[in-house]
Design an enzyme around this catalytic site. Structure first.
Site, PDB file in Angstrom:
ATOM      1  N   TYR A  33      35.472  23.114  37.230  1.00  0.00           N
ATOM      2  CA  TYR A  33      36.594  24.006  37.543  1.00  0.00           C
ATOM      3  C   TYR A  33      37.875  23.168  37.558  1.00  0.00           C
ATOM      4  O   TYR A  33      38.106  22.375  38.474  1.00  0.00           O
ATOM      5  CB  TYR A  33      36.416  24.659  38.914  1.00  0.00           C
ATOM      6  N   ALA A 188      38.875  45.777  39.954  1.00  0.00           N
ATOM      7  CA  ALA A 188      39.919  45.656  40.977  1.00  0.00           C
ATOM      8  C   ALA A 188      41.058  46.645  40.758  1.00  0.00           C
ATOM      9  O   ALA A 188      41.829  46.914  41.667  1.00  0.00           O
ATOM     10  CB  ALA A 188      40.452  44.233  41.015  1.00  0.00           C
ATOM     11  N   GLY A 190      43.639  46.279  38.724  1.00  0.00           N
ATOM     12  CA  GLY A 190      44.918  45.710  38.305  1.00  0.00           C
ATOM     13  C   GLY A 190      45.126  45.668  36.804  1.00  0.00           C
ATOM     14  O   GLY A 190      46.254  45.547  36.332  1.00  0.00           O
TER      15      GLY A 190
END
Length: 303
Positions: A33, A188, A190
């Protein structure tokens, strides 16, 4: 770290600390990551309070400086090498849950698990985890060393684990860590149309083209259902996963402190049989078009 946004990094660190203050304990990261950058942020967030967190780390994914995926390396010597770097970046003596990010067919899972078992014996790792494995792979791994948890995608329209992995995990007493509970933000609410050109989710087929157009119609119904109940779509998505069993942990990514209270509230949602039936109908097989990955990516991981 110079190419990273300092203000964003500061908010990420503050979010982890606020999550710990709110009672959350599982901190989930991977050495790939941000190519170690995320581990450095976790290190700062946990400074002086490492004992408050249950720290899970994934390893094995290789990425070129350009960002191009290069496959996996989970050979025993690579396992120990990756662990050494993670322990140093995290400034910790032990990782609570250590797991390969994927398991290719080119390396016997017994070899990888054996290397992690040795790290456990050395006190560098506390628990063995796995990611994205089949029921057979889980059995084979568990025969070498007890597996604590398996991390994989599990959400309203991503329920493949119910046919194979989940029954085996429950037979063996292995927990499930469910990621992508909101399908990379699809649930979500969005996402209203095509993603920006620089959005890292552009490699996700279900967020592209005609699949996205079709999927947004389902999401609109899902959002309306959640709002009618007084919940946010993300809360409902997480609550559905949690309702599937007490042996399942829902991973909900957060980079801002303002989302903590909302996401924690998902644990207070008690879905009725009627709610669950309505969601099953809404996300019946085929309702969501497109997968999480382009076909060539899983193929690369399997080799």
């Amino acid at each position: 770290m110079g190419r990273h946004d300092a203000a964003q990094d500061g908010e990420s660190i503050a979010t982890i600390q606020a999550a710990l203050d709110a009672g959350l304990r599982l901190i989930n990261t991977g050495d790939f990551y941000g190519m170690g950058h995320n581990e450095l942020l976790v290190r700062e967030a946990l400074r002086g309070r490492r004992e408050q967190a249950f720290l899970g780390v994934k390893f094995g994914m290789m990425v070129a400086p350009s960002g191009q995926p290069l496959g996996l390396d989970i050979r025993p010597r690579a396992v120990k090498n990756f662990c050494s770097y993670s322990l140093d970046r995290l400034d910790t003596e032990v990782i609570d849950l250590y797991q390969p990010g994927r398991v290719p067919t080119s390396v016997p899972i017994e070899d990888t698990v054996g290397a992690i078992a040795e790290l456990i014996q050395e006190g560098k790792v506390r628990h063995l985890g796995l990611s994205e494995v089949t029921g057979d792979q889980l059995r084979r791994a568990h025969a070498v060393h007890p597996v604590t948890a398996v991390e994989l995608e599990y959400w309203l329209a991503g329920r493949a684990i119910e046919d194979d992995l989940l029954p085996v995990a429950r037979e063996l007493g292995v927990g499930i860590v469910a990621y992508s509970v909101a399908a990379q933000g699809l649930l979500a609410g969005g996402i209203k149309g095509p993603l920006a050109a620089d959005d890292p989710r552009n490699w996700t087929p279900r967020l592209q083209g005609e699949a996205l157009t079709r999927n947004l119609k389902v999401v609109a119904r899902f959002t309306a259902f959640a709002q009618a109940k007084g919940w946010t779509p993300t809360q409902l998505a997480a609550a559905w996963v949690l309702a599937q069993g007490k042996d399942i942990v829902a991973l909900v990514g957060m980079s801002r402190r303002g989302r903590i209270a909302e996401n924690l509230s998902a644990m207070d949602i008690d879905l009725s049989a009627e709610d669950l039936a309505a969601l099953d109908s809404m996300f019946a097989p085929g309702a969501i078009a497109g997968g999480r990955y382009a076909p060539q990516i899983p193929q690369m991981w399997r080799s």
